[in-house]
Write a protein that holds these residues in place. Structure first.
Motif, PDB file in Angstrom:
ATOM      1  N   GLU A  98     -33.249  14.413  37.960  1.00 35.67           N
ATOM      2  CA  GLU A  98     -32.424  13.036  37.926  1.00 35.67           C
ATOM      3  C   GLU A  98     -30.980  13.218  37.559  1.00 35.67           C
ATOM      4  O   GLU A  98     -31.429  14.352  36.763  1.00 35.67           O
ATOM      5  CB  GLU A  98     -32.891  12.154  36.665  1.00 35.67           C
ATOM      6  CG  GLU A  98     -34.878  12.175  36.912  1.00 35.67           C
ATOM      7  CD  GLU A  98     -35.017  10.852  35.570  1.00 35.67           C
ATOM      8  OE1 GLU A  98     -35.503   9.966  35.612  1.00 35.67           O
ATOM      9  OE2 GLU A  98     -34.619  11.470  34.117  1.00 35.67           O
TER      10      GLU A  98
ATOM     11  N   PRO B 135     -31.298   7.418  38.937  1.00 36.85           N
ATOM     12  CA  PRO B 135     -33.287   7.613  39.041  1.00 36.85           C
ATOM     13  C   PRO B 135     -33.058   8.667  39.523  1.00 36.85           C
ATOM     14  O   PRO B 135     -31.829   9.141  39.964  1.00 36.85           O
ATOM     15  CB  PRO B 135     -32.947   6.753  39.532  1.00 36.85           C
ATOM     16  CG  PRO B 135     -31.886   5.372  39.771  1.00 36.85           C
ATOM     17  CD  PRO B 135     -30.447   7.065  39.153  1.00 36.85           C
ATOM     18  N   THR B 136     -34.227   9.504  40.221  1.00 32.81           N
ATOM     19  CA  THR B 136     -34.214   9.854  41.624  1.00 32.81           C
ATOM     20  C   THR B 136     -33.551  10.183  42.225  1.00 32.81           C
ATOM     21  O   THR B 136     -33.717   8.621  42.706  1.00 32.81           O
ATOM     22  CB  THR B 136     -35.914  10.595  40.904  1.00 32.81           C
ATOM     23  OG1 THR B 136     -36.338  10.893  39.982  1.00 32.81           O
ATOM     24  CG2 THR B 136     -36.047  11.812  42.340  1.00 32.81           C
TER      25      THR B 136
ATOM     26  N   GLY C 175     -30.441   2.983  36.161  1.00 30.58           N
ATOM     27  CA  GLY C 175     -30.779   4.498  35.418  1.00 30.58           C
ATOM     28  C   GLY C 175     -30.864   4.207  34.423  1.00 30.58           C
ATOM     29  O   GLY C 175     -31.146   2.426  33.919  1.00 30.58           O
TER      30      GLY C 175
END
Length: 128
Positions: A94, A55-56, A31
């Motif tokens: 996110e 992160p997604t 991230g």
């Protein structure tokens, strides 16, 4: 007067109408970590925070509120150098966590030894 108007510098953006992202500290597969300012904090000492944008799909199965409560409970139970989780939210797809900003930025990968430290451990700490 819950609303705060802030003049934005180039590159700064307001997150969740509360946190002013100031500088990107690091970005990798775990991230992005930002230095930020809590616009609702009473004192300037408590206004400095860190924002970790994950992160997604980093938390696909666990609700964010539950994860935040678990992290806050764990950080309250330990005496280790863990940054306290203050808040969380979503930035589009996110998730992000708001962390307490440390007073200093020194870091050691070697933990202190319990009891009497050895000469080897002291030398490794100096190298680190």
């Amino acid at each position: 007067m819950d609303r705060v108007t802030q003049r934005r510098k180039k590159g700064n953006r307001l997150l969740g109408q509360r946190y002013l992202l100031q500088a990107e500290l690091v970005s990798n597969s775990a991230g992005t970590l930002h230095q930020a300012r809590d616009m609702r904090a009473g004192s300037s000492e408590k206004a400095a925070v860190l924002i970790h944008i994950l992160p997604t799909n980093a938390l696909p199965q666990i609700p964010l509120k539950l994860m935040t409560e678990r992290l806050q409970a764990l950080s309250a139970q330990t005496d280790a150098a863990v940054l306290k989780v203050l808040d969380s939210g979503w930035l589009n797809p996110e998730p992000y966590f708001v962390l307490e900003s440390p007073p200093s930025w020194s870091f050691s990968s070697l933990p202190p030894m319990l009891g009497q430290s050895t000469r080897l451990h002291e030398q490794a700490l100096r190298l680190n």
